[in-house]
Scaffold this motif. Structure first.
Motif, PDB file in Angstrom:
ATOM      1  N   LYS B 125      39.322  33.513  29.833  1.00  0.00           N
ATOM      2  CA  LYS B 125      38.546  34.628  30.416  1.00  0.00           C
ATOM      3  C   LYS B 125      37.393  34.068  31.262  1.00  0.00           C
ATOM      4  O   LYS B 125      37.028  34.636  32.283  1.00  0.00           O
ATOM      5  N   LYS B 128      38.800  33.075  34.460  1.00  0.00           N
ATOM      6  CA  LYS B 128      39.087  34.276  35.257  1.00  0.00           C
ATOM      7  C   LYS B 128      37.832  34.795  35.961  1.00  0.00           C
ATOM      8  O   LYS B 128      37.901  35.249  37.110  1.00  0.00           O
ATOM      9  N   VAL B 129      36.695  34.717  35.266  1.00  0.00           N
ATOM     10  CA  VAL B 129      35.430  35.165  35.864  1.00  0.00           C
ATOM     11  C   VAL B 129      35.170  34.419  37.170  1.00  0.00           C
ATOM     12  O   VAL B 129      34.662  34.973  38.143  1.00  0.00           O
ATOM     13  N   PHE B 130      35.581  33.146  37.198  1.00  0.00           N
ATOM     14  CA  PHE B 130      35.343  32.318  38.388  1.00  0.00           C
ATOM     15  C   PHE B 130      36.596  32.204  39.275  1.00  0.00           C
ATOM     16  O   PHE B 130      36.716  31.267  40.063  1.00  0.00           O
ATOM     17  N   ASP B 131      37.522  33.162  39.115  1.00  0.00           N
ATOM     18  CA  ASP B 131      38.745  33.190  39.924  1.00  0.00           C
ATOM     19  C   ASP B 131      39.487  31.865  39.914  1.00  0.00           C
ATOM     20  O   ASP B 131      39.912  31.360  40.964  1.00  0.00           O
ATOM     21  N   GLY B 132      39.673  31.309  38.730  1.00  0.00           N
ATOM     22  CA  GLY B 132      40.407  30.041  38.601  1.00  0.00           C
ATOM     23  C   GLY B 132      41.901  30.236  38.769  1.00  0.00           C
ATOM     24  O   GLY B 132      42.367  31.354  39.003  1.00  0.00           O
ATOM     25  N   LEU B 134      45.710  31.022  38.365  1.00  0.00           N
ATOM     26  CA  LEU B 134      46.331  32.098  37.582  1.00  0.00           C
ATOM     27  C   LEU B 134      46.892  31.590  36.245  1.00  0.00           C
ATOM     28  O   LEU B 134      46.721  32.227  35.201  1.00  0.00           O
ATOM     29  N   THR B 137      44.560  31.403  33.425  1.00  0.00           N
ATOM     30  CA  THR B 137      43.915  32.642  32.992  1.00  0.00           C
ATOM     31  C   THR B 137      44.845  33.461  32.099  1.00  0.00           C
ATOM     32  O   THR B 137      44.496  34.549  31.671  1.00  0.00           O
ATOM     33  N   GLN B 138      46.047  32.932  31.830  1.00  0.00           N
ATOM     34  CA  GLN B 138      47.004  33.659  30.991  1.00  0.00           C
ATOM     35  C   GLN B 138      47.047  33.050  29.591  1.00  0.00           C
ATOM     36  O   GLN B 138      46.807  31.854  29.423  1.00  0.00           O
TER      37      GLN B 138
END
Lengths: 74, 461
Positions: B125, B128-132, B134, B137-138
């Motif tokens: 998560k 994901k906040v830093f648009d890492g 994909l 982020t799963q």
């Protein structure tokens, strides 16, 4: 043979001589200074727990149990 | 080297002059050790199963009562100053104790896995906040990979030894408290206390009785789990009273408040994973919360691996420290996946089965056997083979073996944790962990008093 009548050596697997000697020293100290008391219901290395300690624990945990029962009954 | 000194010290009975923990020290240490992933998750699980009115007394009862039942274990190890598994030889027999030691190590892999996977959940998560990327982020493969990283880092920290660990545990407890207090405040100010108190649980079971019994059982599992962790601490107690109260309240009511808060959050948001709550904050605050939570969980991993490794190394002094640490941590990786993470209730039930049965036997010994003339003989703990009075039948105390089978058998008859069904239909009315504790207590006490003890050589003879 009565196993309690002779002093028996500790034989924990894998411990070196230095550790073995240290363990032996402390066990002998405990047997000399505390074990006779302990066998008569006395203390070990430190001060015995009091009946009051158990009473406090019983009181608080009884209150928690009653709280649960009341919640379920309501 | 610090580790060598620790293991050396771990095998020695501790004298009064070496005892460092008073009541307040115990309280602080046990709260730090207690408030971690396991309390957040059990609170969430409770909040998903029952409403707030039930959740508060269930969390208090489920944690406090099992701890109360096993609390005298703190006294045993304070009295004799010996390490937990060495001392357990007197009750279980030298060889049966080794089987329980194996159970302690292997069952603890679950705690490591849950803390590591929570790190994984927080980290995906955070990414994901830093648009890492994909993939990271799963949950699969992201959280699984990060969980493995957490286990490896935690293992390395445990390998570094007690000095590093001491600072980390304190930092982790502070981080978790910050997250806890901040989120409680946020959730209460966002949803209001009335909304939370009137919220319906998101995943109740088929009947209210099953929901309540299951919620109690989750918490009882955590409450009894401490049975495996007493001796490591209380052999350092200055008095038996300080050991008794410090563990009872530190691991019990005080640490359980973390569970109550997370139950409220789970009720408000309807989610199990605490890192989901943090995301709901949004922006930089969420990123900071996730980072604190991740670091705290790695520290929890280290805080588990270290005492497990010390215990294993104490049993096998020739094992190198690095191997001891790896043996006590790497198998946990096999459990680090979403299926196990979602099955925390099943894990807690198995823990209740194991630690409740063990606790019942130990407490029966304390109250009904290990007294006066039948008090433990400390020398016999350090002697293996037929010369020891704790060799019993080939290293197995038959009373402890039968009590273990009775307690565990009754548990599985009352609750099949894997399928969460009750073969004898009693679970919704009596739960399983506490009755199994009482049964193993009774069976051990009766067999020892009427059968095993009269056959043993009387002390002083």
């Amino acid at each position: 043979m009565n196993i309690m009548s002779v002093k028996r050596n500790i034989n924990l697997h894998g411990i070196d001589e230095e550790l073995c000697n240290s363990v032996e020293e402390r066990i002998s100290e405990f047997e000399r200074e505390h074990e006779p008391d302990l066998l008569k219901g006395g203390t070990g290395w430190v001060t015995h727990i009091r009946k009051l300690d158990y009473a406090i624990a019983i009181f608080i945990n009884l209150a928690i149990t009653i709280l649960l029962v009341i919640t379920f009954i309501e | 080297m610090k580790i060598k000194e620790e293991i050396f010290f771990n095998l020695l009975p501790t004298r009064k002059s070496e005892r460092v923990y008073g009541f307040w020290d115990f309280l602080a240490v046990q709260i730090c050790f207690g408030i971690a992933a396991w309390f957040f998750l059990v609170g969430s699980l409770t909040g998903l199963t029952v409403d707030a009115k039930d959740a508060i007394p269930i969390i208090l009862f489920g944690n406090a009562i099992p701890l109360f039942l096993i609390a005298p274990m703190a006294v045993i190890f304070a009295r004799y100053g010996v390490e937990q598994w060495l001392g357990s030889s007197a009750v279980l027999g030298h060889r049966f104790k080794d089987i329980w030691l194996f159970i302690y190590i292997t069952s603890s892999f679950g705690w490591i896995a849950y803390a590591s996977f929570l790190f994984g959940e927080s980290t995906i998560k955070f990414v994901k906040v830093f648009d890492g990327p994909l993939m990271l982020t799963q949950e699969v493969p992201g959280a699984v990979v990060f969980a493995m990283v957490a286990t490896l880092v935690g293992t390395y920290l445990a390998y570094l030894g007690p000095t590093t660990l001491k600072h980390l545990i304190h930092a982790a407890a502070i981080f978790l408290l910050v997250v806890l207090v901040f989120f409680t405040w946020t959730v209460f100010s966002k949803f209001g206390i009335d909304t939370i108190l009137s919220a319906e649980p998101a995943k109740p079971l088929e009947t209210l009785a099953w929901s309540r019994a299951s919620a109690i059982e989750y918490n009882v599992g955590l409450g009894f789990s401490w049975a495996f962790w007493y001796g490591q601490w209380t052999r350092l107690a200055r008095t038996e009273s300080s050991a008794f109260h410090g563990c009872l309240w530190g691991w019990g009511i005080l640490a359980a408040t973390a569970g109550i808060f997370s139950a409220f959050v789970a009720l408000a948001l309807g989610v199990y994973d605490p890192s989901e709550w943090i995301v709901s904050l949004g922006g930089g605050l969420a990123a900071l919360g996730l980072l604190l939570f991740a670091v705290a969980n790695v520290s929890s991993v280290a805080a588990l691996v270290y005492p497990m490794s010390i215990t294993l190394r104490s049993r096998f002094p020739n094992l190198s420290w690095i191997y001891a640490v790896l043996i006590c941590s790497l198998p946990a990786i096999l459990l680090e996946n979403p299926v196990v993470f979602e099955s925390y209730g099943v894990y807690l039930a198995y823990i209740a089965l194991l630690s409740g049965t063990y606790g019942g036997i130990m407490i029966a010994d304390y109250f009904l056997v290990n007294r006066g003339k039948s008090s433990w003989r400390i020398r016999d703990l350090y002697i293996t083979g037929p010369e020891s009075r704790y060799w019993y039948w080939g290293g197995f105390n038959p009373a402890a073996v039968i009590a273990t089978l009775a307690g565990a058998g009754f548990y599985l008859w009352t609750l099949d944790p894997f399928n969460w069904v009750s073969p004898n239909g009693l679970f919704p009315y009596i739960t399983a962990g506490i009755p199994s504790f009482l049964l193993s207590f009774l069976v051990y006490a009766v067999l020892m008093r009427l059968w095993v003890l009269p056959g043993m050589e009387k002390p002083g003879a």
